[in-house]
Write a protein that holds these residues in place. Structure first.
Motif, PDB file in Angstrom:
ATOM      1  N   ARG A  84      -3.036 -19.483   1.854  1.00  0.00           N
ATOM      2  CA  ARG A  84      -2.464 -18.232   1.707  1.00  0.00           C
ATOM      3  C   ARG A  84      -3.398 -16.990   1.762  1.00  0.00           C
ATOM      4  O   ARG A  84      -3.035 -16.073   2.480  1.00  0.00           O
ATOM      5  N   LYS A  85      -4.600 -17.203   1.052  1.00  0.00           N
ATOM      6  CA  LYS A  85      -5.579 -15.920   1.212  1.00  0.00           C
ATOM      7  C   LYS A  85      -5.976 -15.845   2.804  1.00  0.00           C
ATOM      8  O   LYS A  85      -6.101 -15.028   3.292  1.00  0.00           O
ATOM      9  N   GLU A  86      -6.220 -17.189   3.498  1.00  0.00           N
ATOM     10  CA  GLU A  86      -6.848 -17.140   4.704  1.00  0.00           C
ATOM     11  C   GLU A  86      -5.745 -16.434   5.786  1.00  0.00           C
ATOM     12  O   GLU A  86      -6.057 -15.692   6.565  1.00  0.00           O
ATOM     13  N   ARG A  87      -4.593 -16.898   5.535  1.00  0.00           N
ATOM     14  CA  ARG A  87      -3.685 -16.197   6.252  1.00  0.00           C
ATOM     15  C   ARG A  87      -3.399 -14.620   6.166  1.00  0.00           C
ATOM     16  O   ARG A  87      -3.178 -14.135   7.106  1.00  0.00           O
ATOM     17  N   PHE A  88      -3.459 -14.453   5.026  1.00  0.00           N
ATOM     18  CA  PHE A  88      -3.400 -12.789   4.646  1.00  0.00           C
ATOM     19  C   PHE A  88      -4.377 -11.941   5.121  1.00  0.00           C
ATOM     20  O   PHE A  88      -4.166 -10.974   5.901  1.00  0.00           O
ATOM     21  N   LEU A  89      -5.818 -12.663   5.228  1.00  0.00           N
ATOM     22  CA  LEU A  89      -6.855 -11.921   5.539  1.00  0.00           C
ATOM     23  C   LEU A  89      -6.881 -11.920   7.104  1.00  0.00           C
ATOM     24  O   LEU A  89      -7.284 -10.956   7.709  1.00  0.00           O
ATOM     25  N   PRO A  94      -5.185  -6.991   8.778  1.00  0.00           N
ATOM     26  CA  PRO A  94      -5.205  -6.033   9.820  1.00  0.00           C
ATOM     27  C   PRO A  94      -4.167  -5.185  10.116  1.00  0.00           C
ATOM     28  O   PRO A  94      -4.488  -3.618  10.591  1.00  0.00           O
ATOM     29  N   ASP A  95      -2.985  -5.470   9.831  1.00  0.00           N
ATOM     30  CA  ASP A  95      -2.063  -4.450  10.061  1.00  0.00           C
ATOM     31  C   ASP A  95      -1.943  -3.625   9.007  1.00  0.00           C
ATOM     32  O   ASP A  95      -1.616  -2.412   9.022  1.00  0.00           O
ATOM     33  N   PHE A  96      -2.267  -4.056   7.641  1.00  0.00           N
ATOM     34  CA  PHE A  96      -2.534  -3.070   6.385  1.00  0.00           C
ATOM     35  C   PHE A  96      -3.596  -1.766   6.878  1.00  0.00           C
ATOM     36  O   PHE A  96      -3.248  -0.899   6.717  1.00  0.00           O
TER      37      PHE A  96
END
Length: 126
Positions: A84-89, A94-96
């Motif tokens: 989940r960390k990898e997916r978030f990063l 980038p959208d954030f």
């Protein structure tokens, strides 16, 4: 469960399963919901749940025991957090950042709000 349009349903089901594991509702080594039970609960085709289970098996988050069903791996929590960390990063951050830039929001403001969020949501018990 209400599904979002942005992500495949099987991935949303996989996220739900991961949340149950992280919350301790399906502890490591113990049996998790069967394909049919979860499909009925989520009102989806059992093939969709099976796809989520296969995805999680490939990530080594769950495993199957013949005749018993699916269980969470011993290292499931660590693997879920890493995935989940990898997916978030890679996907969400980038959208954030783009939104921060477009709205001219400083990292200081984000930091202040994050600190307040943690203090309000997860107060330290003394």
């Amino acid at each position: 469960m209400e599904f979002k349009d942005k992500q495949s349903i099987y991935l949303q089901i996989a996220d739900y399963i991961c949340e149950q594991i992280l919350l301790g509702k399906w502890p490591a080594g113990q049996r998790i919901a069967s394909v049919r039970d979860l499909a009925g609960m989520m009102e989806v085709n059992p093939n969709t749940v099976m796809r989520a289970y296969e995805f999680l098996q490939n990530k080594e988050i769950i495993f199957t025991k013949r005749g018993i069903g699916y269980s969470a791996e011993e290292q499931a929590n660590e693997r879920i957090r890493a995935y989940r960390k990898e997916r978030f990063l890679e996907s969400e951050l980038p959208d954030f950042f783009r939104t921060l830039y477009m709205l001219n929001i400083s990292m200081d403001e984000v930091s202040e709000r994050y600190t307040k969020f943690i203090a309000d949501t997860y107060p330290v018990i003394k």
